[in-house]
Design an enzyme around this catalytic site. Structure first.
Site, PDB file in Angstrom:
ATOM      1  N   GLY A   1      -3.123   3.514  35.959  1.00 43.16           N
ATOM      2  CA  GLY A   1      -2.828   2.185  36.495  1.00 43.16           C
ATOM      3  C   GLY A   1      -3.759   1.150  35.887  1.00 43.16           C
ATOM      4  O   GLY A   1      -4.084   1.221  34.696  1.00 43.16           O
TER       5      GLY A   1
ATOM      6  N   ARG B   1      -6.211  15.848   4.855  1.00 41.68           N
ATOM      7  CA  ARG B   1      -5.297  15.162   5.771  1.00 41.68           C
ATOM      8  C   ARG B   1      -5.081  15.986   7.042  1.00 41.68           C
ATOM      9  O   ARG B   1      -4.739  15.457   8.090  1.00 41.68           O
ATOM     10  CB  ARG B   1      -3.955  14.905   5.075  1.00 41.68           C
ATOM     11  CG  ARG B   1      -3.044  14.042   5.907  1.00 41.68           C
ATOM     12  CD  ARG B   1      -1.809  13.571   5.171  1.00 41.68           C
ATOM     13  NE  ARG B   1      -2.129  12.782   4.009  1.00 41.68           N
ATOM     14  CZ  ARG B   1      -1.596  12.968   2.811  1.00 41.68           C
ATOM     15  NH1 ARG B   1      -0.732  13.931   2.602  1.00 41.68           N
ATOM     16  NH2 ARG B   1      -1.923  12.192   1.800  1.00 41.68           N
TER      17      ARG B   1
ATOM     18  N   GLU C   1      -3.836   5.989   6.007  1.00 37.32           N
ATOM     19  CA  GLU C   1      -3.730   7.334   5.388  1.00 37.32           C
ATOM     20  C   GLU C   1      -2.271   7.753   5.220  1.00 37.32           C
ATOM     21  O   GLU C   1      -1.920   8.918   5.438  1.00 37.32           O
ATOM     22  CB  GLU C   1      -4.472   8.373   6.241  1.00 37.32           C
ATOM     23  CG  GLU C   1      -5.973   8.264   6.213  1.00 37.32           C
ATOM     24  CD  GLU C   1      -6.581   8.790   4.916  1.00 37.32           C
ATOM     25  OE1 GLU C   1      -6.090   9.808   4.405  1.00 37.32           O
ATOM     26  OE2 GLU C   1      -7.519   8.161   4.417  1.00 37.32           O
TER      27      GLU C   1
ATOM     28  N   SER D   1       3.703   6.551   8.827  1.00 37.43           N
ATOM     29  CA  SER D   1       4.676   7.564   9.269  1.00 37.43           C
ATOM     30  C   SER D   1       5.889   7.609   8.347  1.00 37.43           C
ATOM     31  O   SER D   1       6.400   8.682   8.021  1.00 37.43           O
ATOM     32  CB  SER D   1       5.140   7.251  10.693  1.00 37.43           C
ATOM     33  OG  SER D   1       4.069   7.363  11.577  1.00 37.43           O
ATOM     34  N   GLU D   2       6.345   6.447   7.913  1.00 37.19           N
ATOM     35  CA  GLU D   2       7.549   6.419   7.063  1.00 37.19           C
ATOM     36  C   GLU D   2       7.272   7.108   5.733  1.00 37.19           C
ATOM     37  O   GLU D   2       8.124   7.828   5.202  1.00 37.19           O
ATOM     38  CB  GLU D   2       8.005   4.970   6.792  1.00 37.19           C
ATOM     39  CG  GLU D   2       8.529   4.224   8.013  1.00 37.19           C
ATOM     40  CD  GLU D   2       7.431   3.802   8.964  1.00 37.19           C
ATOM     41  OE1 GLU D   2       6.248   3.748   8.533  1.00 37.19           O
ATOM     42  OE2 GLU D   2       7.723   3.537  10.143  1.00 37.19           O
TER      43      GLU D   2
ATOM     44  N   ILE E   1      -0.870   6.510  34.044  1.00 38.96           N
ATOM     45  CA  ILE E   1      -1.279   7.278  35.231  1.00 38.96           C
ATOM     46  C   ILE E   1      -2.519   6.653  35.874  1.00 38.96           C
ATOM     47  O   ILE E   1      -2.670   6.647  37.083  1.00 38.96           O
ATOM     48  CB  ILE E   1      -1.509   8.767  34.840  1.00 38.96           C
ATOM     49  CG1 ILE E   1      -0.153   9.395  34.486  1.00 38.96           C
ATOM     50  CG2 ILE E   1      -2.208   9.536  35.954  1.00 38.96           C
ATOM     51  CD1 ILE E   1      -0.225  10.774  33.852  1.00 38.96           C
TER      52      ILE E   1
ATOM     53  N   GLY F   1       0.801  -1.223   0.000  1.00 34.80           N
ATOM     54  CA  GLY F   1       0.000   0.000   0.000  1.00 34.80           C
ATOM     55  C   GLY F   1       0.834   1.273   0.000  1.00 34.80           C
ATOM     56  O   GLY F   1       0.386   2.315  -0.459  1.00 34.80           O
TER      57      GLY F   1
ATOM     58  N   ARG G   1      -6.308  10.716  42.922  1.00 30.55           N
ATOM     59  CA  ARG G   1      -5.804   9.433  43.397  1.00 30.55           C
ATOM     60  C   ARG G   1      -4.629   9.628  44.350  1.00 30.55           C
ATOM     61  O   ARG G   1      -3.645  10.279  43.989  1.00 30.55           O
ATOM     62  CB  ARG G   1      -5.342   8.608  42.182  1.00 30.55           C
ATOM     63  CG  ARG G   1      -4.859   7.236  42.518  1.00 30.55           C
ATOM     64  CD  ARG G   1      -5.986   6.365  42.987  1.00 30.55           C
ATOM     65  NE  ARG G   1      -5.687   4.956  42.837  1.00 30.55           N
ATOM     66  CZ  ARG G   1      -6.595   4.004  43.014  1.00 30.55           C
ATOM     67  NH1 ARG G   1      -7.830   4.328  43.329  1.00 30.55           N
ATOM     68  NH2 ARG G   1      -6.263   2.746  42.885  1.00 30.55           N
TER      69      ARG G   1
END
Ligand SMILES: Cc1cc2nc3c(=O)[nH]c(=O)nc-3n(C[C@H](O)[C@H](O)[C@H](O)COP(=O)(O)OP(=O)(O)OC[C@H]3O[C@@H](n4cnc5c(N)ncnc54)[C@H](O)[C@@H]3O)c2cc1C
Lengths: 389, 141
Positions: free
Chosen positions: A344, A248, A368, A371-372, A342, A137, A273
């Site tokens: 847990g 995009r 879409e 990243s590469e 955070i 792709g 917490r």
């Protein structure tokens, strides 16, 4: 210097969208399956009417096609709001703001627009996008093996596609086919293919990390009339017009919306917490996670808004839109990951939406344009290398 | 595509503890092994598949004092209460899309959903089409 101050008009639109997400969508989600991606039809109809009254229905449709004329900067800001709920990443507001047509259709002939574009705008038809194949792709110009051979006034298409979201429910698809094997990019043409065409078959639904599956398709001697060729023969990739690249940018901002909500939830939790006699928020280890969240969100937002601003002013924005996709998506993934840490154990459970966003954001680094590939696009611009090398 | 496991009768030979408490999908069949319901143990199911199966067969067996039904789970559908005899399941964390897949396959093969799903109030997302049928088509299994 870019001015990122929000105008009164933008604020009004954002407030309307925010209210709808918080007061209508989020309460409905409490009764839905944690992985649901659609609303009960009666609720959807009710909310679509509300959106129409706001004047925000079919936000992505240009004014000349009856859309409300929302500029790309405002649309990017709205995208951040739209996704701030459990299903928000892949089903922002469950589609009650309408589904704009695939950008390629604006390049269609009048006859094609009548049959495909307008019915999508009216909400009567839906489309799938058929580019990727089992052979790959990222580099479709080389990978596409689906073959179209001219036969009289028709094209006979054989082959198949993989990963097509929504192809099992769609009425038609934009399918990329090799019509001239002696050429690379110029040998690929796009066709409008009705899913009822004999020879079209959904082989299976392909299950992935998110609840909404994709499909594997096969085409056997599918006869497609020449009128269904979209754009010129061999011009399949030329259809990737400016409109498509512009989309995009809000797509990238959608990931930020989810990150913003995860971050807000983590901050509230850190204040409530207590461990070892103090709230988590007093611990530097947690504070740094929250600060890193804030940095990722702001960096992503600036990248998206800068790309949107350039696009709005009619300046080149290809590098910036790839950067927005990369920075916002990867940053949002880190924000959700830290927020889960955070929380847990609760962060891992289906009681909270975090685990769903975690899975879905992982897909975002592939879909879409992975990243590469975004980096490849940016490197080409930086180094002035021609595409295809 | 459908769950590829043989039907198991719900009777006292089952070691209930071996039924998974995990998320997943299941099918319920009548005494002729015709599917009457395609269900899921979702992220909200209090006892996972075990609980959902107990709910389906709730009033049919002696559970040796075990109770894997939670008030939040509601009541079994009438068709299940009356006709459920067999089950098969699959542990699957992507239970939601797998559930849609099995429903889609059944719908394509038989031109309708199982009776139980038609009675059920849970909204099923728009189901798609495969444009082909399996050999199960028309057999109702
Ligand atoms: C949930 C989901 C929905 C999708 N929906 C659709 C859809 O509707 N329609 C459609 O057509 N496609 C769809 N896709 C397909 C998607 O666009 C492709 O998966 C994507 O383009 C990557 O192609 P590939 O999987 O073949 O990976 P490949 O192209 O084989 O690449 C594998 C990996 O190598 C990396 N890579 C490739 N080339 C280079 C290079 N030169 N240098 C460094 N790294 C490189 C890629 O980034 C990737 O990480 C979908 C995918 C998913 C997961």
């Amino acid at each position: 210097m870019v001015d990122f101050r929000i105008s009164d008009e933008q604020k009004l639109i954002i407030d309307n969208v925010r209210r709808l997400i918080r007061e209508e969508i989020r309460p409905l989600e409490e009764d839905l399956d944690p992985d649901a991606f659609s609303l009960p039809p009666s609720e959807k109809d009710r909310l679509v009417s509300m959106v129409k009254e706001m004047g925000l229905y079919q936000m992505d449709v240009p004014t000349e096609y009856g859309g409300p004329g929302i500029d790309i900067v405002t649309r990017t800001l709205v995208a951040e709001e739209l996704s701030q709920h459990r299903a928000g990443l892949y089903a922002p507001a469950y589609g009650v703001f309408g589904h704009g047509p695939p950008g390629q259709l604006y390049n269609a002939t009048d006859e094609q627009k009548e049959k495909y574009l307008w019915p999508v705008i009216r909400g009567e038809k839906s489309a799938f996008f058929g580019l990727s194949e089992p052979s790959g792709g990222s580099d479709p110009a080389r990978a596409i093996k689906t073959r179209g051979i001219k036969d009289g006034d028709d094209w006979v298409i054989n082959g198949g596609k993989l990963w097509n979201s929504g192809a099992d429910t769609a009425d038609f698809g934009i399918v990329y086919v090799r019509t001239d094997p002696s050429k690379g990019r110029e040998g690929i043409s796009a066709f409008l293919i009705d899913t009822e065409t004999p020879g079209f078959r959904v082989e299976r639904l392909v299950q992935v990390l998110r609840a909404h599956y994709t499909t594997e398709l096969s085409f056997t001697d599918m006869r497609i009339p020449s009128q269904n060729l979209l754009g010129k023969e061999g011009g399949g990739f030329a259809l990737a017009n400016e409109y498509l690249s512009m989309q995009r940018i809000p797509y990238s901002a959608t990931g930020l919306g989810v990150a913003i909500l995860a971050h807000e939830m983590a901050m509230d939790w850190a204040k409530q917490r207590e461990t070892f006699g103090q709230p988590l928020a007093n611990r530097q280890a947690i504070q740094w996670m929250l600060v890193d969240n804030e940095i990722d969100i702001r960096t992503g937002r600036w990248a998206c808004l800068q790309a949107a601003d350039l696009a709005h002013r009619g300046e080149p924005f290809r590098f910036e839109s790839s950067m927005a996709k990369l920075v916002a998506t990867e940053g949002a993934g880190r924000v959700v990951d830290r927020s889960m840490q955070i929380f847990g154990g609760l962060g891992m459970s289906k009681d909270l939406p975090l685990e769903r966003w975690y899975r879905e954001l992982r897909i975002r680094r592939i879909g879409e344009g992975p990243s590469e590939v975004q980096r490849i696009v940016m490197a080409r611009d930086l180094l002035n290398i021609r595409s295809g090398s | 595509m459908r769950i590829r496991k043989p039907w198991t009768p719900w009777d006292n030979s089952i070691d209930y503890k071996t039924l998974p408490g995990a998320m997943g999908v299941f099918e319920i069949a009548d005494s002729k092994q015709k599917t009457i319901y395609i269900g899921k143990a979702s992220g909200k199911s209090p006892f996972g598949l075990r609980g959902e199966l107990f709910l389906c067969f709730g009033d049919k067996s002696d559970f040796d004092g075990q109770n894997w039904i939670h008030p939040r789970m509601g009541q079994p559908l009438p068709v299940i209460r009356e006709h459920a005899a067999y089950f098969r399941y699959e542990v699957n964390h992507m239970y939601y899309s797998r559930w849609i897949e099995i429903l889609t396959r059944f719908n394509e093969d038989h031109g309708r959903l199982p009776t139980g799903n038609l009675e059920d109030s849970e909204v099923i997302p728009k189901l798609g089409r495969y444009h082909w049928k399996t050999k199960e088509s028309g057999t109702e299994n």
